[in-house]
Write a protein that holds these residues in place. Structure first.
Motif, mmCIF file in Angstrom:
data_model
loop_
_atom_site.group_PDB
_atom_site.id
_atom_site.type_symbol
_atom_site.label_atom_id
_atom_site.label_comp_id
_atom_site.label_asym_id
_atom_site.label_seq_id
_atom_site.Cartn_x
_atom_site.Cartn_y
_atom_site.Cartn_z
ATOM 1 N N LEU A 68 0.823 -1.205 0.000
ATOM 2 C CA LEU A 68 0.000 0.000 0.000
ATOM 3 C C LEU A 68 0.861 1.260 0.000
ATOM 4 O O LEU A 68 0.507 2.260 -0.634
ATOM 5 C CB LEU A 68 -0.961 -0.004 1.191
ATOM 6 N N GLN A 69 1.993 1.230 0.696
ATOM 7 C CA GLN A 69 2.910 2.373 0.672
ATOM 8 C C GLN A 69 3.403 2.610 -0.751
ATOM 9 O O GLN A 69 3.401 3.732 -1.244
ATOM 10 C CB GLN A 69 4.098 2.116 1.608
ATOM 11 N N TYR A 70 3.818 1.541 -1.419
ATOM 12 C CA TYR A 70 4.290 1.655 -2.799
ATOM 13 C C TYR A 70 3.177 2.159 -3.718
ATOM 14 O O TYR A 70 3.384 3.073 -4.521
ATOM 15 C CB TYR A 70 4.810 0.299 -3.285
ATOM 16 N N LYS A 74 3.032 5.554 -6.291
ATOM 17 C CA LYS A 74 3.063 5.379 -7.750
ATOM 18 C C LYS A 74 1.657 5.444 -8.323
ATOM 19 O O LYS A 74 1.069 4.457 -8.719
ATOM 20 C CB LYS A 74 3.705 4.032 -8.111
ATOM 21 N N ARG A 75 1.094 6.637 -8.353
ATOM 22 C CA ARG A 75 -0.295 6.807 -8.761
ATOM 23 C C ARG A 75 -0.464 7.150 -10.236
ATOM 24 O O ARG A 75 -1.536 7.010 -10.777
ATOM 25 C CB ARG A 75 -0.969 7.902 -7.922
ATOM 26 N N GLY A 76 0.551 7.683 -10.874
ATOM 27 C CA GLY A 76 0.388 8.095 -12.261
ATOM 28 C C GLY A 76 -0.023 9.546 -12.410
ATOM 29 O O GLY A 76 -0.084 10.063 -13.508
ATOM 30 N N LEU A 82 1.449 12.789 -4.241
ATOM 31 C CA LEU A 82 1.832 13.593 -3.076
ATOM 32 C C LEU A 82 0.859 13.401 -1.914
ATOM 33 O O LEU A 82 1.276 13.192 -0.767
ATOM 34 C CB LEU A 82 1.905 15.077 -3.450
ATOM 35 N N LEU A 83 -0.435 13.467 -2.203
ATOM 36 C CA LEU A 83 -1.426 13.333 -1.134
ATOM 37 C C LEU A 83 -1.394 11.944 -0.492
ATOM 38 O O LEU A 83 -1.310 11.809 0.730
ATOM 39 C CB LEU A 83 -2.837 13.604 -1.657
ATOM 40 N N SER A 111 -11.276 3.198 -11.004
ATOM 41 C CA SER A 111 -10.411 3.091 -12.185
ATOM 42 C C SER A 111 -9.812 4.430 -12.594
ATOM 43 O O SER A 111 -8.947 4.488 -13.442
ATOM 44 C CB SER A 111 -11.194 2.504 -13.360
ATOM 45 N N ASN A 112 -10.258 5.505 -11.987
ATOM 46 C CA ASN A 112 -9.784 6.834 -12.360
ATOM 47 C C ASN A 112 -9.266 7.552 -11.111
ATOM 48 O O ASN A 112 -10.029 7.814 -10.181
ATOM 49 C CB ASN A 112 -10.929 7.620 -13.004
ATOM 50 N N ASP A 113 -7.986 7.872 -11.093
ATOM 51 C CA ASP A 113 -7.390 8.533 -9.932
ATOM 52 C C ASP A 113 -7.975 9.916 -9.671
ATOM 53 O O ASP A 113 -7.941 10.398 -8.544
ATOM 54 C CB ASP A 113 -5.881 8.651 -10.107
ATOM 55 N N TRP A 114 -8.509 10.563 -10.697
ATOM 56 C CA TRP A 114 -9.108 11.874 -10.474
ATOM 57 C C TRP A 114 -10.308 11.767 -9.543
ATOM 58 O O TRP A 114 -10.601 12.683 -8.784
ATOM 59 C CB TRP A 114 -9.497 12.539 -11.790
#
Length: 157
Positions: A68-70, A74-76, A82-83, A111-114
């Motif tokens: 989970l830390q990794y 690595k969010r893309g 950062l958050l 499915s969408n980081d936004w």
């Protein structure tokens, strides 16, 4: 992403292709210069699919925290990197198994980081399935009431 002008009959469009990495297909999208409209890829081009989320049953807790830390780092997209990396650095070590499961679903199911970003910042209402104690902690953390500098990801160790 690489932007190339397309010549010939379609001069008013740009082709956008991601970097070609091993094992992935190039996805194409067409944007009109004039209107900015997105046009779908031609039918002969297949985009890679996102595999469905599968909960890791029986995963040791120290491995789960490390994963989970990794994944938080690595969010893309920089904003979530950062958050979430700062949030994980502060809260993952003290989370219970139930909270770790909630956080795992939160960062891996949409499915969408936004979406995660908009929920955490309060721009959009959080769906009921993600509106839990971990999301509340994340929303409080995002408010940054202590005015911490979070312009770089924290060190791993």
């Amino acid at each position: 992403m690489l932007f190339k002008a397309v010549s010939g009959a379609v001069r008013n469009f740009y082709r956008i292709t991601p970097r070609n990495t091993a094992g992935t297909a190039s996805a194409w999208r067409w944007y009109s210069k004039d209107t900015g409209d997105l046009h779908p890829a031609p039918p002969d081009i297949q985009e890679p699919t996102i595999p469905p989320y599968e909960e890791k049953v029986g995963e040791p807790v120290h491995i789960r925290r490390a994963r989970l830390q990794y994944q938080s780092r690595k969010r893309g997209m920089l904003e979530n990197g950062l958050l979430l990396s700062s949030f994980a650095h502060r809260f993952l070590p003290t989370m219970t198994d139930a909270q770790l499961a909630m956080y795992d679903r939160l960062i891996n199911l949409p499915s969408n980081d936004w979406e995660i970003y908009y929920w955490a910042t309060g721009v959009r209402e959080t769906p009921q399935e993600f509106d839990n104690e971990v999301m509340s902690k994340l929303k409080d953390f995002v408010q940054n009431s202590e005015r911490q500098n979070r312009t770089v990801q924290p060190n791993l160790h």
